[in-house]
Design a protein around this motif. Structure first.
Motif, PDB file in Angstrom:
ATOM      1  N   SER A 196      -1.448   7.801  -3.655  1.00 12.70           N
ATOM      2  CA  SER A 196      -0.005   7.976  -3.566  1.00 12.70           C
ATOM      3  C   SER A 196       0.478   8.788  -4.749  1.00 12.70           C
ATOM      4  O   SER A 196      -0.204   8.891  -5.780  1.00 12.70           O
ATOM      5  CB  SER A 196       0.700   6.617  -3.550  1.00 12.70           C
ATOM      6  OG  SER A 196       0.523   5.963  -4.806  1.00 12.70           O
ATOM      7  N   THR A 197       1.671   9.349  -4.624  1.00 14.37           N
ATOM      8  CA  THR A 197       2.262  10.063  -5.759  1.00 14.37           C
ATOM      9  C   THR A 197       2.571   9.100  -6.896  1.00 14.37           C
ATOM     10  O   THR A 197       2.548   9.490  -8.063  1.00 14.37           O
ATOM     11  CB  THR A 197       3.529  10.813  -5.331  1.00 14.37           C
ATOM     12  OG1 THR A 197       4.450   9.886  -4.737  1.00 14.37           O
ATOM     13  CG2 THR A 197       3.212  11.911  -4.330  1.00 14.37           C
ATOM     14  N   VAL A 223      -3.020  11.923  -0.421  1.00 13.20           N
ATOM     15  CA  VAL A 223      -1.580  12.104  -0.273  1.00 13.20           C
ATOM     16  C   VAL A 223      -1.350  13.244   0.707  1.00 13.20           C
ATOM     17  O   VAL A 223      -1.884  14.344   0.524  1.00 13.20           O
ATOM     18  CB  VAL A 223      -0.921  12.434  -1.636  1.00 13.20           C
ATOM     19  CG1 VAL A 223       0.577  12.646  -1.462  1.00 13.20           C
ATOM     20  CG2 VAL A 223      -1.204  11.342  -2.651  1.00 13.20           C
TER      21      VAL A 223
END
Length: 300
Positions: A196-197, A223
């Motif tokens: 994930s970011t 992502v």
């Protein structure tokens, strides 16, 4: 400023350093001509170019060092190289670092994959599909970094640690390994496979903001869509690799042209899809070579 110092300066600068991995030295020249400030050497591209096979550990450290040398010889920009797991124990790691350094690499990265894995991750293979998702104990990765740092002769030769522990053991374990590698002397860090970011930002906050160490973005983060170079820069990353972009572009272009030639038997219609001879020869014969082979009296 030499290329090793230049490479470090790029990583310390405010702009994201984009590093495409070259399929071969001619491809490296094309990358340099396109304006990139560094060129990469990687296992998958080298195995495809030299053997026509996936990255299955068929190329030795010495053979990969030769790829590094030929790439360094072809371009004027820094060359950053994949040193995999160091090709064995600490003695092998030291040997690999010396070979890459002698070949002219500006830097290299070492990973925590097992030394005796059956194969590398193939082009396009998703995280979790490869047989080498296991990683060595943290102490072994740290030992590899210590051996690499001790082995280099030039302190400007950049040593990066890469950990693949996140996918199997979580972000906390991966970051603990990264911090251990920084303590061991690593000049840069790659925490691979962030999902994930949020995880990506946590990596740069802990490694770059807290420790002052540049971080390399994983080439295939979990992502979607993958962040752009500008987005990675905004997150705090200093470097990103493009491991097989050039190899895949080459494969598609050659397949399309040769498929049409096989079907039609006529090369003339393909002319607008080929580099002009002048452009090709300019790449294959750089100015210093043309100068060296020109007959007496022909130089201007």
């Amino acid at each position: 400023m030499n290329n090793r110092q230049r490479f470090r300066a790029h990583l310390a600068g405010p702009k994201m350093l984009m590093v495409p991995i070259a399929h071969d030295p001619l491809c490296a020249r094309i990358i340099e001509r396109a304006g990139f400030q560094a060129v990469g050497v990687g296992g998958a591209a080298s195995a495809a170019a030299l053997l026509g096979r996936p990255d299955a550990r068929l190329l030795s450290a010495r053979e990969m060092a030769d790829v590094v040398w030929r790439t360094v010889d072809a371009v004027g920009v820094p060359v950053f190289a994949d040193a995999d797991d160091g090709y064995g124990d600490a003695t092998h790691v030291a040997w690999t670092v010396r070979q890459y350094e002698s070949a002219g690499a500006a830097g290299l990265f070492l990973a925590d994959r097992p030394a005796r894995r059956q194969r590398g991750r193939t082009i396009g293979e998703a995280v979790g599909e490869a047989e080498d998702d296991a990683v060595v104990p943290a102490a072994e990765l740290i030992g590899r970094i210590e051996a690499a740092v001790a082995a280099r002769r030039d302190p400007d030769m950049l040593i990066m640690a890469r950990t693949d522990a996140l996918a199997a053991h979580g972000i906390d374990e991966a970051l603990a390994r990264a911090h251990g590698c920084v303590d061991a002397g690593a000049d840069a860090i790659c925490v691979a496979h962030p999902a994930s970011t949020h995880q990506m930002r946590r990596i740069t906050e802990e490694i770059t903001a807290r420790r002052g160490i540049p971080a390399m973005a994983d080439a295939s983060p979990g992502v979607m869509p993958p962040p752009t170079a500008a987005e990675l820069q905004q997150m705090g990353y200093a470097l990103t690799l493009y491991p097989t972009l050039a190899s895949r572009a080459l494969a598609r272009a050659v397949a399309d042209v040769m498929g049409e030639l096989s079907w039609s038997g006529d090369a003339a219609p393909l002319a607008d899809r080929l580099a002009p001879f002048e452009e090709f020869h300019a790449l294959a014969r750089p100015p210093e070579h043309r100068e060296a082979v020109s007959p007496p009296g022909a130089r201007r």
